[in-house]
Write a protein that holds these residues in place. Structure first.
Motif, PDB file in Angstrom:
ATOM      1  N   ARG A  50      26.278  48.653 -28.127  1.00 24.93           N
ATOM      2  CA  ARG A  50      26.704  47.577 -27.221  1.00 24.93           C
ATOM      3  C   ARG A  50      28.142  47.158 -27.516  1.00 24.93           C
ATOM      4  NH1 ARG A  50      23.375  42.027 -27.017  1.00 24.93           N
ATOM      5  NH2 ARG A  50      25.007  40.769 -26.120  1.00 24.93           N
ATOM      6  N   GLY A  51      28.485  47.101 -28.771  1.00 26.61           N
ATOM      7  CA  GLY A  51      29.849  46.751 -29.150  1.00 26.61           C
ATOM      8  C   GLY A  51      30.845  47.808 -28.733  1.00 26.61           C
ATOM      9  N   LYS A  52      30.469  49.088 -28.851  1.00 30.40           N
ATOM     10  CA  LYS A  52      31.364  50.164 -28.423  1.00 30.40           C
ATOM     11  C   LYS A  52      31.612  50.095 -26.930  1.00 30.40           C
ATOM     12  CE  LYS A  52      32.425  53.465 -31.003  1.00 30.40           C
ATOM     13  NZ  LYS A  52      33.706  53.698 -31.654  1.00 30.40           N
ATOM     14  N   LYS A  53      30.572  49.804 -26.148  1.00 27.07           N
ATOM     15  CA  LYS A  53      30.741  49.696 -24.696  1.00 27.07           C
ATOM     16  C   LYS A  53      31.653  48.524 -24.346  1.00 27.07           C
ATOM     17  CE  LYS A  53      26.418  51.803 -23.230  1.00 27.07           C
ATOM     18  NZ  LYS A  53      25.129  51.589 -22.549  1.00 27.07           N
ATOM     19  N   ARG A  54      31.488  47.395 -25.047  1.00 22.72           N
ATOM     20  CA  ARG A  54      32.341  46.238 -24.774  1.00 22.72           C
ATOM     21  C   ARG A  54      33.790  46.523 -25.141  1.00 22.72           C
ATOM     22  NH1 ARG A  54      29.334  40.635 -26.465  1.00 22.72           N
ATOM     23  NH2 ARG A  54      27.789  40.700 -24.817  1.00 22.72           N
ATOM     24  N   ASP A  55      33.997  47.208 -26.255  1.00 22.72           N
ATOM     25  CA  ASP A  55      35.360  47.550 -26.664  1.00 22.72           C
ATOM     26  C   ASP A  55      36.011  48.477 -25.646  1.00 22.72           C
ATOM     27  OD1 ASP A  55      35.008  46.019 -28.901  1.00 22.72           O
ATOM     28  OD2 ASP A  55      34.681  47.729 -30.249  1.00 22.72           O
ATOM     29  N   LYS A  56      35.231  49.429 -25.149  1.00 24.86           N
ATOM     30  CA  LYS A  56      35.751  50.377 -24.169  1.00 24.86           C
ATOM     31  C   LYS A  56      36.097  49.664 -22.863  1.00 24.86           C
ATOM     32  CE  LYS A  56      34.630  55.021 -22.623  1.00 24.86           C
ATOM     33  NZ  LYS A  56      33.576  56.026 -22.525  1.00 24.86           N
ATOM     34  N   ALA A  57      35.232  48.763 -22.426  1.00 23.12           N
ATOM     35  CA  ALA A  57      35.491  48.019 -21.190  1.00 23.12           C
ATOM     36  C   ALA A  57      36.687  47.081 -21.357  1.00 23.12           C
ATOM     37  CB  ALA A  57      34.254  47.224 -20.792  1.00 23.12           C
ATOM     38  N   LYS A  58      36.803  46.457 -22.502  1.00 28.80           N
ATOM     39  CA  LYS A  58      37.923  45.554 -22.753  1.00 28.80           C
ATOM     40  C   LYS A  58      39.238  46.322 -22.768  1.00 28.80           C
ATOM     41  CE  LYS A  58      36.988  42.282 -25.598  1.00 28.80           C
ATOM     42  NZ  LYS A  58      36.756  41.485 -26.821  1.00 28.80           N
ATOM     43  N   LYS A  59      39.210  47.521 -23.342  1.00 28.84           N
ATOM     44  CA  LYS A  59      40.421  48.339 -23.377  1.00 28.84           C
ATOM     45  C   LYS A  59      40.808  48.786 -21.968  1.00 28.84           C
ATOM     46  CE  LYS A  59      42.450  52.404 -25.458  1.00 28.84           C
ATOM     47  NZ  LYS A  59      42.241  53.622 -26.227  1.00 28.84           N
ATOM     48  N   ALA A  60      39.818  49.157 -21.158  1.00 27.23           N
ATOM     49  CA  ALA A  60      40.102  49.573 -19.784  1.00 27.23           C
ATOM     50  C   ALA A  60      40.657  48.406 -18.969  1.00 27.23           C
ATOM     51  CB  ALA A  60      38.837  50.115 -19.129  1.00 27.23           C
ATOM     52  N   ASP A  61      40.117  47.212 -19.188  1.00 24.43           N
ATOM     53  CA  ASP A  61      40.624  46.036 -18.474  1.00 24.43           C
ATOM     54  C   ASP A  61      42.059  45.715 -18.878  1.00 24.43           C
ATOM     55  OD1 ASP A  61      38.324  45.699 -17.039  1.00 24.43           O
ATOM     56  OD2 ASP A  61      37.511  44.119 -18.338  1.00 24.43           O
ATOM     57  N   SER A  62      42.342  45.836 -20.152  1.00 22.00           N
ATOM     58  CA  SER A  62      43.706  45.529 -20.589  1.00 22.00           C
ATOM     59  C   SER A  62      44.696  46.580 -20.091  1.00 22.00           C
ATOM     60  CB  SER A  62      43.770  45.427 -22.110  1.00 22.00           C
ATOM     61  OG  SER A  62      43.533  46.686 -22.701  1.00 22.00           O
ATOM     62  N   ASP A  63      44.260  47.840 -19.999  1.00 18.70           N
ATOM     63  CA  ASP A  63      45.132  48.882 -19.450  1.00 18.70           C
ATOM     64  C   ASP A  63      45.412  48.642 -17.975  1.00 18.70           C
ATOM     65  OD1 ASP A  63      45.295  50.104 -21.888  1.00 18.70           O
ATOM     66  OD2 ASP A  63      43.849  51.699 -21.416  1.00 18.70           O
ATOM     67  N   GLN A  64      44.396  48.237 -17.232  1.00 18.80           N
ATOM     68  CA  GLN A  64      44.586  47.971 -15.812  1.00 18.80           C
ATOM     69  C   GLN A  64      45.464  46.748 -15.591  1.00 18.80           C
ATOM     70  OE1 GLN A  64      40.750  47.583 -14.035  1.00 18.80           O
ATOM     71  NE2 GLN A  64      40.528  49.782 -13.667  1.00 18.80           N
ATOM     72  N   SER A  65      45.281  45.732 -16.408  1.00 17.26           N
ATOM     73  CA  SER A  65      46.053  44.511 -16.190  1.00 17.26           C
ATOM     74  C   SER A  65      47.530  44.734 -16.490  1.00 17.26           C
ATOM     75  CB  SER A  65      45.500  43.373 -17.044  1.00 17.26           C
ATOM     76  OG  SER A  65      45.676  43.665 -18.413  1.00 17.26           O
ATOM     77  N   THR A  66      47.850  45.598 -17.447  1.00 23.99           N
ATOM     78  CA  THR A  66      49.260  45.859 -17.727  1.00 23.99           C
ATOM     79  C   THR A  66      49.872  46.754 -16.658  1.00 23.99           C
ATOM     80  OG1 THR A  66      48.672  47.725 -19.147  1.00 23.99           O
ATOM     81  CG2 THR A  66      49.025  45.585 -20.206  1.00 23.99           C
ATOM     82  N   ASP A  67      49.074  47.592 -16.023  1.00 26.26           N
ATOM     83  CA  ASP A  67      49.600  48.455 -14.971  1.00 26.26           C
ATOM     84  C   ASP A  67      49.840  47.688 -13.675  1.00 26.26           C
ATOM     85  OD1 ASP A  67      49.519  50.572 -16.676  1.00 26.26           O
ATOM     86  OD2 ASP A  67      47.660  51.422 -15.876  1.00 26.26           O
TER      87      ASP A  67
END
Length: 82
Positions: A50-67
């Motif tokens: 569950r933590g790995k999935k949250r980390d992956k989703a958080k990283k994807a959100d931060s990548d999208q927000s910077t783009d």
């Protein structure tokens, strides 16, 4: 979450190892202790995934927000007052 899951898995594996500690005396495996160890390992694995999935989703959100939030140039006309 991931570190909590890894910690619970380590505790669970330790409990599983200790459940066979009385085997030298001829008693055999301690079934309730073995069950508790398997429960801790399963719970730790669940938290880890569950933590790995949250980390992956958080990283994807931060990548999208910077783009998407690129600095916008404001084009205003500088005019002279008459």
């Amino acid at each position: 979450m991931t570190t909590n899951g890894l910690f619970l898995m380590a505790v669970g594996f330790y409990i599983i190892m200790m459940s066979g500690h009385n085997q030298k005396a001829g008693v055999g495996l301690d079934i309730p202790l073995l069950t508790l160890g398997v429960f801790f390992v399963g719970l730790g694995f669940y938290f880890f995934r569950r933590g790995k999935k949250r980390d992956k989703a958080k990283k994807a959100d931060s990548d999208q927000s910077t783009d998407t939030v690129a600095p916008k140039q404001v084009s205003t006309k500088k005019g002279t007052k008459k």
